[in-house]
Design a protein around this motif. Structure first.
Motif, PDB file in Angstrom:
ATOM      1  N   ASN A 123       0.835  -1.193   0.000  1.00 29.16           N
ATOM      2  CA  ASN A 123       0.000   0.000   0.000  1.00 29.16           C
ATOM      3  C   ASN A 123       0.876   1.253   0.000  1.00 29.16           C
ATOM      4  O   ASN A 123       1.875   1.331   0.727  1.00 29.16           O
ATOM      5  CB  ASN A 123      -0.903  -0.009   1.240  1.00 29.16           C
ATOM      6  CG  ASN A 123      -1.822   1.191   1.278  1.00 29.16           C
ATOM      7  OD1 ASN A 123      -2.622   1.407   0.388  1.00 29.16           O
ATOM      8  ND2 ASN A 123      -1.693   1.997   2.330  1.00 29.16           N
ATOM      9  N   TYR A 144      -3.699   7.243  -3.423  1.00 32.59           N
ATOM     10  CA  TYR A 144      -3.340   5.935  -2.895  1.00 32.59           C
ATOM     11  C   TYR A 144      -3.205   4.907  -4.009  1.00 32.59           C
ATOM     12  O   TYR A 144      -3.729   5.074  -5.107  1.00 32.59           O
ATOM     13  CB  TYR A 144      -4.372   5.446  -1.873  1.00 32.59           C
ATOM     14  CG  TYR A 144      -5.721   5.129  -2.478  1.00 32.59           C
ATOM     15  CD1 TYR A 144      -6.014   3.854  -2.958  1.00 32.59           C
ATOM     16  CD2 TYR A 144      -6.697   6.110  -2.599  1.00 32.59           C
ATOM     17  CE1 TYR A 144      -7.234   3.564  -3.526  1.00 32.59           C
ATOM     18  CE2 TYR A 144      -7.926   5.826  -3.173  1.00 32.59           C
ATOM     19  CZ  TYR A 144      -8.187   4.555  -3.624  1.00 32.59           C
ATOM     20  OH  TYR A 144      -9.402   4.272  -4.199  1.00 32.59           O
ATOM     21  N   MET A 146      -2.943   0.380  -4.047  1.00 31.63           N
ATOM     22  CA  MET A 146      -2.790  -0.913  -3.392  1.00 31.63           C
ATOM     23  C   MET A 146      -2.507  -1.958  -4.458  1.00 31.63           C
ATOM     24  O   MET A 146      -3.263  -2.081  -5.429  1.00 31.63           O
ATOM     25  CB  MET A 146      -4.055  -1.295  -2.615  1.00 31.63           C
ATOM     26  CG  MET A 146      -4.395  -0.389  -1.460  1.00 31.63           C
ATOM     27  SD  MET A 146      -5.958  -0.872  -0.646  1.00 31.63           S
ATOM     28  CE  MET A 146      -5.511  -2.508  -0.054  1.00 31.63           C
TER      29      MET A 146
END
Length: 350
Positions: A123, A144, A146
Motif C-alpha cells: 500500500n 493511494y 494498493m
C-alpha cells in the motif's frame, strides 16, 4: 488454528517539523483440519460424498509500515506512507459437486480446490490534511495505490461457492473531503472518491454462469468497486427560544457510479448495476442540556430504484430456477433497494 504475532512501532523526530514512523509485525499462522461430507443416493446429485484430512498450513510473514509526516505549519500536514500486509491461506468448507478433491487409486490426495494460498498487499499513500481561514475551511486529499497479490477471490462453479487465488489486483485513486463552516451554526461538507480497480493478472476467473471452464479477466475491475463515490451534506443548527432548547436540520446527497454488484468476479453484464443518487433529510429537536431529542427523518426521498447486491442461485438447474432471459444461465437473485422511507426517532439520556 494457532496464530501468534509480535508488533513494534516507534517515531523518530528528524526535526521539529519532520517525523519518521517505523513499524513492523511478525505473524505466524498454523492451521489443520478435516472435512467430511456424507450424502444419500438422492442428494449425491447435489452434494458428492467427500472425506479428507486437510494438508497442514504453516506460514509466517513479516509486514511493515514506513511513514513520513511533514508539518510546515500548525494547520498543514503532508504525509507519505508505505505499508504491507497479508492474509493467511485457508480451507474451503462448503459442499461441492463433483467432489472438490481428487484422489488416486490408493486413496491418496492428489489435488484439492479446498485449499487457497495467502494474499499479500503493498500500500502507498501520499496526501495532505489542512485547515484554512481560521478553521472555517478544512480540506484533505489522499492519493493511494494498493497492489494485491494472490487476491483471495470468491468464485462460483455453478453449484458451489469457493475461495481461490486470483492473480494480481491493483486498486488506486484519490479521496478528497472538505468542510466549509462560514458560521458556527452552518456548515457544508463534501467528499469525493475516485477508484481505478483493475486485475493486472487474472487468467482463471469464474466463467459466466452456464459455461464451463474459466475466463481471463485481466484488465477488468473487482466487484463492488465503483469509479466514483460522493457524499454531500448541509448542516444547520440554532437555538429555540430562551428555554435551552435547540434544533438541527440536515440534508444529504450520496452518489455512486456504475459497478458490478455480484458476489462473484465474472464480469457478468447481468451483475452490472447502474449508478444512482440518494437524497435524505433529518430535522431534530433537542431539550435543555441535550437530555432528550426528537427527530423526523426521510431516506431516499426520490424513491430511487437501485441494485445493492446480486447473488447467483445455487443449484439453479437442479431446482428448475435457471435464468429465462439468458437461457441456460444461472438465475440471479437481486436484493431489493430500500424504498422511500419516513420515520421518527427519540432519545432520552439519564
Amino acid at each position: 488454528m494457532t496464530s501468534i504475532a509480535a508488533y513494534a512501532q516507534g517515531n523518530l523526530h528528524l526535526s521539529d517539523q519532520l517525523t519518521l514512523t517505523l513499524g513492523g509485525r511478525w505473524t505466524k499462522d498454523e492451521k489443520e483440519g478435516t472435512y467430511t461430507q456424507t450424502s444419500s443416493p438422492f442428494t449425491q446429485t447435489l452434494r458428492a460424498p467427500e472425506a479428507l484430512t486437510f494438508p497442514g498450513i504453516s506460514e509466517s510473514r513479516f509486514t511493515y509500515r514506513v511513514s513520513l509526516n511533514y508539518k510546515p505549519s500548525a494547520d498543514v500536514l503532508i504525509f507519505a506512507n508505505h505499508s504491507t500486509g497479508y492474509k493467511s491461506g485457508g480451507y474451503n468448507s462448503g459442499g461441492g459437486t463433483p467432489s472438490l478433491s481428487t484422489f488416486d487409486g490408493s486413496g491418496n490426495l492428489i489435488s484439492t480446490k479446498r485449499l487457497f494460498d495467502r494474499e499479500t498487499v503493498k500500500n502507498y499513500e501520499l496526501g495532505i490534511k489542512s485547515t484554512w481561514l481560521d478553521r472555517a475551511l478544512k480540506a484533505n486529499l489522499t492519493l493511494y495505490r494498493m497492489d494485491i497479490g494472490g487476491f483471495q477471490d470468491r468464485a462460483f462453479d455453478g453449484v458451489s461457492f469457493i475461495v481461490r487465488n486470483a492473480g494480481n489486483l491493483r486498486q488506486q485513486g484519490f479521496e478528497f473531503d472538505t468542510v466549509i463552516a462560514p458560521t458556527r451554526d452552518f456548515s457544508f461538507s463534501a467528499s469525493l472518491a475516485y477508484l481505478d480497480s483493475t486485475f493486472t493478472s487474472f487468467t482463471t476467473a469464474s466463467n459466466l454462469p452456464g459455461l464451463t471452464g474459466t475466463q481471463d479477466l485481466t484488465g477488468k475491475p473487482n466487484t463492488f468497486s465503483p469509479e466514483w463515490v460522493g457524499n454531500f451534506a448541509i448542516n444547520w443548527t440554532g437555538d429555540l427560544g430562551t428555554g435551552g432548547m435547540s434544533w438541527e436540520a440536515n440534508a444529504n446527497l450520496s452518489l455512486v457510479s456504475d459497478q458490478f454488484v455480484g458476489t462473484v468476479n465474472d464480469n457478468n453484464p447481468q451483475s452490472l448495476a447502474d449508478g444512482y443518487a440518494l437524497l435524505g433529510a433529518r430535522l431534530t429537536l433537542y431539550g435543555r442540556d441535550d437530555r432528550w431529542s426528537l427527530a423526523v427523518f426521510a431516506r431516499n426521498l426520490t424513491d430511487t430504484k437501485y441494485r445493492p447486491l446480486s447473488v447467483y442461485q445455487p443449484l439453479g438447474a437442479a431446482l428448475g430456477l435457471n435464468n429465462t432471459v439468458f437461457p441456460g444461465s444461472t438465475a440471479n437473485r437481486v436484493m431489493a433497494s430500500e424504498p422511500r422511507t419516513f420515520g421518527v426517532s427519540g432519545t432520552i439520556r439519564f
